[in-house]
Design an enzyme around this catalytic site. Structure first.
Site, PDB file in Angstrom:
ATOM      1  N   GLN A  18     -17.070   1.088  -0.732  1.00 36.19           N
ATOM      2  CA  GLN A  18     -15.916  -0.254  -0.645  1.00 36.19           C
ATOM      3  C   GLN A  18     -15.231  -0.498   0.581  1.00 36.19           C
ATOM      4  OE1 GLN A  18     -13.342   1.633  -3.355  1.00 36.19           O
ATOM      5  NE2 GLN A  18     -13.459   3.517  -2.275  1.00 36.19           N
ATOM      6  N   ASP A  43      -7.005   9.480 -11.293  1.00 34.03           N
ATOM      7  CA  ASP A  43      -6.381   8.682 -10.568  1.00 34.03           C
ATOM      8  C   ASP A  43      -7.300   7.590 -10.113  1.00 34.03           C
ATOM      9  OD1 ASP A  43      -4.747   7.017  -8.989  1.00 34.03           O
ATOM     10  OD2 ASP A  43      -4.312   8.671  -7.496  1.00 34.03           O
TER      11      ASP A  43
HETATM   12  N1  SPD Z   1      -4.344  -2.167  -9.669  1.00 34.24           N
HETATM   13  C1  SPD Z   1      -4.350  -0.730  -8.811  1.00 34.24           C
HETATM   14  C2  SPD Z   1      -4.261   0.369  -9.502  1.00 34.24           C
HETATM   15  C3  SPD Z   1      -4.649   1.536  -8.563  1.00 34.24           C
HETATM   16  C4  SPD Z   1      -4.415   2.846  -9.294  1.00 34.24           C
HETATM   17  N2  SPD Z   1      -4.650   3.947  -8.178  1.00 34.24           N
HETATM   18  C5  SPD Z   1      -3.763   4.236  -7.174  1.00 34.24           C
HETATM   19  C6  SPD Z   1      -4.055   5.324  -6.323  1.00 34.24           C
HETATM   20  C7  SPD Z   1      -2.723   5.847  -5.802  1.00 34.24           C
HETATM   21  N3  SPD Z   1      -2.778   7.215  -5.594  1.00 34.24           N
END
Ligand code: SPD
Length: 284
Positions: free
Chosen positions: A36, A160
């Site tokens: 990415q 996450d």
């Molecule tokens: N729309 C963005 C969602 C992101 C979720 N993950 C974020 C990582 C932070 N630790």
């Protein structure tokens, strides 16, 4: 191009017709990894900001809300969390929060993109501060494949992920959730990035259906995150035993003093949803 006249705008087909814009002071890093585009900005008013493929992952201004809830909701729902798996979250924020729990003995941390960890260690030391904890083992690779090889291994699994476009896509599929369930110990709990009740209702419903089909206890918690689309994001949770809506353990004062968002009251309140969201969940 999402950077124009000193402003970054988050434009994404997952939330059409609306864009959050932040004023940028300086681009600190911009590079393409194997997976990415990674950008790290110094914003004018919201601290540093991590952006993956044009989507805001965090700002220093409000990151604590998300990281604390992703970690402490499942960990305080479990009576004795010892073995933890984290999938994604290469910035290290959720790991920082898990490390605060002294009864946790072992943390497997699986991130697909090692470049996110490296950029975070360099530019976000306030988040990526937990990788050297002796309880942590870092695995670079794909989360789906990692859980497939695990059975009866974890008390808590936290996913996450970024959004279900790009490298995070596989983490929103039923087959992945089956793998998570199989990797849990009998009284285990999962907590996954559950998208927004305002902006992503289809995903919220999809995840509720998947988890309800696999776990005897399922719930959705809402968190305020001003710099995420719609100003909030959810956590989709599934449990094989413990109740989720009230904590199994009360937070100690020394730990509470380290936190800015999570409290026992916020734990309970996060599951109290507005009427339209309650209906969405019922229909799921
Ligand atoms: N729309 C963005 C969602 C992101 C979720 N993950 C974020 C990582 C932070 N630790």
């Amino acid at each position: 191009m999402n950077l124009k006249n000193g402003w970054f705008s988050e434009i994404c087909p997952m939330w059409p017709g609306v864009a959050l814009s932040l004023e940028i002071k300086e681009t600190l890093y911009s590079g393409k990894s194997k997976f990415q585009q990674i950008d790290l900005y110094q914003t004018r008013h919201h601290g540093k900001m991590l952006v993956l493929d044009g989507i805001i992952q965090l700002t220093e201004f409000d990151e604590f809300t998300y990281q604390e809830m992703m970690a402490h909701l499942p960990l305080f729902s479990h009576p004795e969390p010892k073995n933890i798996l984290v999938i994604g979250g290469g910035d290290g924020g959720v790991l920082r929060e898990i490390n605060r729990h002294t009864q946790v003995e072992k943390i497997d941390f699986c991130e697909i993109d090692e470049a996110v960890i490296a950029v975070s260690k360099k530019f976000l030391p306030g988040l990526a501060c937990g990788f050297d904890d002796p309880r942590v083992t870092v695995h670079i690779g794909e989360g789906n494949g990692f859980v497939k090889n695990k059975t009866n291994a974890y008390d808590v699994i936290i996913v996450d992920s970024s959004d279900p476009i790009g490298p995070g896509e596989a983490l929103f599929q039923k087959s992945f959730y089956k793998g998570l369930k199989n990797a849990l110990k009998p009284c285990g709990i999962i907590a996954t990035q559950g998208e927004s009740i305002f902006m992503h209702q289809e995903w919220v419903v999809t995840l509720a259906r998947i988890t309800r089909g696999l776990f005897p206890i399922q719930a959705y918690a809402n968190i305020c995150v001003p710099t995420y689309p719609g100003g909030s994001i959810g956590i989709c949770m599934g449990s094989l035993g413990p109740e989720l809506l009230t904590p199994a353990r009360i937070i100690s004062q020394p730990l509470q003093d380290q936190l800015k968002y999570y409290t026992t009251q916020i734990h309970k309140a996060a599951f109290v949803l507005p009427h339209f969201a309650q209906k969405l969940m019922k229909e799921a």
